[in-house]
Design an enzyme around this catalytic site. Structure first.
Site, PDB file in Angstrom:
ATOM      1  N   GLY A  43      53.387  81.335  53.734  1.00 12.39           N
ATOM      2  CA  GLY A  43      52.312  82.309  53.091  1.00 12.39           C
ATOM      3  C   GLY A  43      51.123  82.148  53.731  1.00 12.39           C
ATOM      4  CD  GLN A  48      45.583  79.907  53.920  1.00  8.67           C
ATOM      5  OE1 GLN A  48      46.422  80.785  53.400  1.00  8.67           O
ATOM      6  NE2 GLN A  48      45.710  78.724  53.889  1.00  8.67           N
ATOM      7  CB  CYS A  87      47.443  74.390  51.885  1.00  8.68           C
ATOM      8  SG  CYS A  87      46.346  75.583  51.976  1.00  8.68           S
ATOM      9  CG  LEU A  88      49.505  77.160  57.094  1.00  8.06           C
ATOM     10  CD1 LEU A  88      49.723  78.610  57.444  1.00  8.06           C
ATOM     11  CD2 LEU A  88      50.255  76.223  58.000  1.00  8.06           C
ATOM     12  CG  HIS A 129      49.554  77.820  47.913  1.00  5.99           C
ATOM     13  ND1 HIS A 129      49.884  76.369  48.012  1.00  5.99           N
ATOM     14  CD2 HIS A 129      49.008  78.367  48.719  1.00  5.99           C
ATOM     15  CE1 HIS A 129      49.048  75.936  49.033  1.00  5.99           C
ATOM     16  NE2 HIS A 129      48.645  77.064  49.682  1.00  5.99           N
ATOM     17  CD  GLU A 130      49.855  82.004  50.326  1.00  5.72           C
ATOM     18  OE1 GLU A 130      48.579  81.909  50.539  1.00  5.72           O
ATOM     19  OE2 GLU A 130      50.485  81.002  50.713  1.00  5.72           O
ATOM     20  CG  HIS A 133      44.573  80.395  49.328  1.00  6.59           C
ATOM     21  ND1 HIS A 133      43.832  79.270  49.830  1.00  6.59           N
ATOM     22  CD2 HIS A 133      45.921  79.930  49.832  1.00  6.59           C
ATOM     23  CE1 HIS A 133      44.528  78.432  50.322  1.00  6.59           C
ATOM     24  NE2 HIS A 133      45.785  78.595  50.321  1.00  6.59           N
TER      25      HIS A 133
HETATM   26  O1  GNR Z   1      53.504  77.011  54.357  1.00  9.01           O
HETATM   27  C1  GNR Z   1      53.159  76.829  53.132  1.00  9.01           C
HETATM   28  N1  GNR Z   1      53.946  76.106  52.483  1.00  9.01           N
HETATM   29  C2  GNR Z   1      54.045  75.716  51.113  1.00  9.01           C
HETATM   30  C3  GNR Z   1      54.678  74.928  50.557  1.00  9.01           C
HETATM   31  C4  GNR Z   1      54.766  74.750  49.216  1.00  9.01           C
HETATM   32  C5  GNR Z   1      54.036  75.460  48.550  1.00  9.01           C
HETATM   33  C6  GNR Z   1      53.146  76.431  48.973  1.00  9.01           C
HETATM   34  C7  GNR Z   1      53.223  76.664  50.362  1.00  9.01           C
HETATM   35  S1  GNR Z   1      52.061  77.853  51.248  1.00  9.01           S
HETATM   36  C8  GNR Z   1      51.981  77.219  52.652  1.00  9.01           C
HETATM   37  C9  GNR Z   1      50.921  78.032  53.397  1.00  9.01           C
HETATM   38  C10 GNR Z   1      49.729  78.276  52.882  1.00  9.01           C
HETATM   39  O2  GNR Z   1      48.914  77.195  53.020  1.00  9.01           O
HETATM   40  N2  GNR Z   1      49.235  79.224  52.260  1.00  9.01           N
HETATM   41  O3  GNR Z   1      48.246  79.679  51.823  1.00  9.01           O
HETATM   42 NI    NI Z   2      47.622  77.588  51.341  1.00 12.04          NI
END
Ligand code: GNR
Ligand code: NI
Length: 186
Positions: A43, A48, A87-88, A129-130, A133
């Site tokens: 995601g 980001q 998270c990236l 999660h997104e 953000h």
């Molecule tokens: O790549 C991602 N893996 C992930 C694993 C578990 C829960 C959420 C994520 S999202 C993350 C990519 C990212 O930072 N998206 O904002």
């Molecule tokens: Ni993230």
């Protein structure tokens, strides 16, 4: 596109709605999907990549690539579950986070068409999660406060080192330029 890292202001801002789903927004969604795949993520949210806009892209569970513009989570399950999140924007850091197992989300797609999606599994996890953000929330805010403090401190140190290096590089470049100018003046 460059992915912003913990410590950069844009990750902590509340993003603004997308005013209109224009061809530029459709192109941005494509660029974000490419950046996400390149970075091996499931995601990616617009903040980001430095854009304080309410949109994100997801590709989870071998699912299709999905674009969510101005999303609203309209329902969450009572049932919660634990999952190791990453998270990236916080590279190489992971923590087990508890969240609802299912969500219902409403959004516009890359063509501006409204849709409603019932999600579970990894897809439901990544959508939450997104979505966070877009409100300047990172998963470390939902975990152990001590872990959050340590992680933020470690990234602040990294950022300070990066700035130091950058400054040293600028000094060196200025010295070389000055030397060249002296040589040319002779
Ligand atoms: O790549 C991602 N893996 C992930 C694993 C578990 C829960 C959420 C994520 S999202 C993350 C990519 C990212 O930072 N998206 O904002
Ligand atoms: Ni993230």
């Amino acid at each position: 596109m460059r992915v912003c890292i913990l410590g950069e202001e844009v990750l902590r801002q509340k993003a603004l709605p997308v005013e209109a789903v224009t061809p530029e927004i459709e192109q941005l969604a494509k660029d974000m999907l490419e950046t996400m795949i390149e970075a091996d993520g499931v995601g990616l949210a617009a903040p980001q990549v430095g854009l304080s806009l309410r949109m994100f892209v997801v590709m989870a569970d071998d699912d299709v690539q999905r674009v969510f513009i101005n999303p609203q989570i309209i329902a969450t399950s009572e049932e919660m579950g634990d999952y190791d999140e990453g998270c990236l924007s916080i590279p190489k850091v992971y923590e087990t986070i508890r969240r609802p197992l299912k969500v219902t989300v409403q959004a516009l797609n890359e063509k501006g068409k409204p849709f409603t999606l019932d999600a579970d599994g990894l897809l439901a996890r990544v959508i939450q999660h997104e979505y966070d953000h877009l409100d300047g929330i990172l998963y470390i805010d939902r975990g152990d406060p001590e872990f959050k403090a340590k992680t933020e401190a470690s990234f602040a140190k990294k950022e300070a080192r990066r700035k130091e290096k950058e400054a040293a590089k600028a000094v060196k470049a200025a010295k070389i330029a000055a030397k060249k100018a002296r040589k040319e003046a002779r």
